[in-house]
Design an enzyme around this catalytic site. Sequence first.
Site, PDB file in Angstrom:
ATOM      1  N   ASP A  81      61.817  -4.928  15.426  1.00 39.12           N
ATOM      2  CA  ASP A  81      61.393  -4.481  13.854  1.00 39.12           C
ATOM      3  C   ASP A  81      61.498  -4.032  13.000  1.00 39.12           C
ATOM      4  OD1 ASP A  81      59.428  -2.080  14.314  1.00 39.12           O
ATOM      5  OD2 ASP A  81      60.471  -0.892  14.192  1.00 39.12           O
ATOM      6  N   HIS A 112      55.100 -10.977  10.188  1.00 36.88           N
ATOM      7  CA  HIS A 112      56.194 -11.574  11.637  1.00 36.88           C
ATOM      8  C   HIS A 112      56.406 -12.609  11.470  1.00 36.88           C
ATOM      9  CE1 HIS A 112      54.243  -7.711  13.056  1.00 36.88           C
ATOM     10  NE2 HIS A 112      53.354  -7.368  12.687  1.00 36.88           N
ATOM     11  N   LEU A 147      71.121 -20.998  28.352  1.00 38.62           N
ATOM     12  CA  LEU A 147      70.550 -19.549  27.240  1.00 38.62           C
ATOM     13  C   LEU A 147      69.321 -19.166  27.770  1.00 38.62           C
ATOM     14  CD1 LEU A 147      70.822 -16.853  25.220  1.00 38.62           C
ATOM     15  CD2 LEU A 147      69.690 -18.277  23.730  1.00 38.62           C
TER      16      LEU A 147
HETATM   17  C1  IPE Z   1      58.635  -1.756  18.879  1.00 41.04           C
HETATM   18  O1  IPE Z   1      58.497  -1.634  17.851  1.00 41.04           O
HETATM   19  C2  IPE Z   1      58.105  -2.945  19.579  1.00 41.04           C
HETATM   20  C3  IPE Z   1      58.755  -4.097  19.323  1.00 41.04           C
HETATM   21  C4  IPE Z   1      59.383  -4.425  18.790  1.00 41.04           C
HETATM   22  C5  IPE Z   1      57.490  -5.332  20.102  1.00 41.04           C
HETATM   23  P1  IPE Z   1      56.789  -0.699  17.474  1.00 41.04           P
HETATM   24  O2  IPE Z   1      57.109  -0.826  16.531  1.00 41.04           O
HETATM   25  O3  IPE Z   1      56.105  -0.805  18.421  1.00 41.04           O
HETATM   26  O4  IPE Z   1      58.024   0.972  17.816  1.00 41.04           O
HETATM   27  P2  IPE Z   1      57.387   2.622  17.474  1.00 41.04           P
HETATM   28  O5  IPE Z   1      55.779   2.471  17.094  1.00 41.04           O
HETATM   29  O6  IPE Z   1      57.571   2.582  16.128  1.00 41.04           O
HETATM   30  O7  IPE Z   1      57.758   2.990  17.892  1.00 41.04           O
HETATM   31  C1  IPE Z   2      58.343  -5.480  14.951  1.00 39.85           C
HETATM   32  O1  IPE Z   2      57.353  -5.533  13.263  1.00 39.85           O
HETATM   33  C2  IPE Z   2      57.518  -6.173  16.066  1.00 39.85           C
HETATM   34  C3  IPE Z   2      55.919  -5.719  16.740  1.00 39.85           C
HETATM   35  C4  IPE Z   2      56.341  -4.591  16.892  1.00 39.85           C
HETATM   36  C5  IPE Z   2      54.877  -6.880  16.823  1.00 39.85           C
HETATM   37  P1  IPE Z   2      56.620  -4.147  13.705  1.00 39.85           P
HETATM   38  O2  IPE Z   2      54.946  -4.805  12.947  1.00 39.85           O
HETATM   39  O3  IPE Z   2      56.797  -2.377  14.071  1.00 39.85           O
HETATM   40  O4  IPE Z   2      56.814  -3.336  12.085  1.00 39.85           O
HETATM   41  P2  IPE Z   2      56.991  -2.081  11.104  1.00 39.85           P
HETATM   42  O5  IPE Z   2      57.799  -1.611  11.592  1.00 39.85           O
HETATM   43  O6  IPE Z   2      55.564  -2.475  11.384  1.00 39.85           O
HETATM   44  O7  IPE Z   2      57.376  -2.283   9.787  1.00 39.85           O
HETATM   45 MG    MG Z   3      57.782  -0.508  14.460  1.00 36.63          MG
END
Ligand code: IPE
Ligand code: IPE
Ligand code: MG
Length: 255
Positions: free
Chosen positions: A34, A51, A145
């Site tokens: 995240d 990303h 792995l």
């Molecule tokens: C969790 O992150 C999902 C992934 C890392 C794929 P999110 O960004 O979607 O989670 P919330 O919305 O902050 O809980």
């Molecule tokens: C994690 O990073 C990737 C996915 C959930 C796909 P985020 O896109 O949730 O990044 P933040 O949390 O908005 O910074």
């Molecule tokens: Mg996120």
Amino acid sequence: MMNLFQFWRKKGKSPQTTELSTDNIPKHVAIIMDGNGRWARRLGLPRIVGHRNGMKAVKRATIAADEFGIKVLTLYAFSTENWKRPKDEVEFLMSLPQEFLALELEELIQKNVQVRMMGHTEDLPQHTIKAMEEAISRTKDNTGLILNFALNYGSRREITECLRDITRKVAAGEISPEDITEDMVQSGLLTAGLSDPDLLIRTGGELRLSNFMLWQTAYSEFWFTELYWPEFGREHLREALIEYQRRTRRYGGLS
Ligand code: IPE
Ligand code: IPE
Ligand code: MG
């Protein structure tokens, strides 16, 4: 006489620092990757740049996990709730597996990595499924792995679908409700055949599971970091493993 603290200072280490031991490496590490968006925003860049840089962190984490002797690395790449995001962002995320594998598949094959995917694949675009299936089939006999991508994964849906399968068997008279066991549930989940995560890592500073492996993390050790996923690398994984090795897992018993 030097006390322990002075001894550590002399060695240039804080008393907290320990070396990573080669025994007691967690077998299965799962990561909620995240913070890509916030990482990009901090630099004044579009979220998708976050990303793309997150993809580089996937590579670093995979190589490091392999080096540290981890057997299974599960990476939460897209949740069943992430469809709520703007269409452009979702499309970009769905193109990343292809991009990642085009760049990295050969090296993964060389490193004897076995690629897997868990999630509700029926909702994924064809091109995403195709890229993943190619990687899965080309690495299926690899014995190193296991790199398990959680793609369109949602734990509540996983558990609900498992319940449906079991109750269908009950309705058909194949089993009675008393025959339902924890093992039966375990093997009806998308993680069937994999051991539960020993260590769960979440980057990005949030302290929640976001619908990830609700059943499987019952006794996982959790490690959270404020670092955004694109910043994550070998040293951070090492730090998490050292912390893991300091913990005592009791599973409800006594140590
Ligand atoms: C969790 O992150 C999902 C992934 C890392 C794929 P999110 O960004 O979607 O989670 P919330 O919305 O902050 O809980
Ligand atoms: C994690 O990073 C990737 C996915 C959930 C796909 P985020 O896109 O949730 O990044 P933040 O949390 O908005 O910074
Ligand atoms: Mg996120």
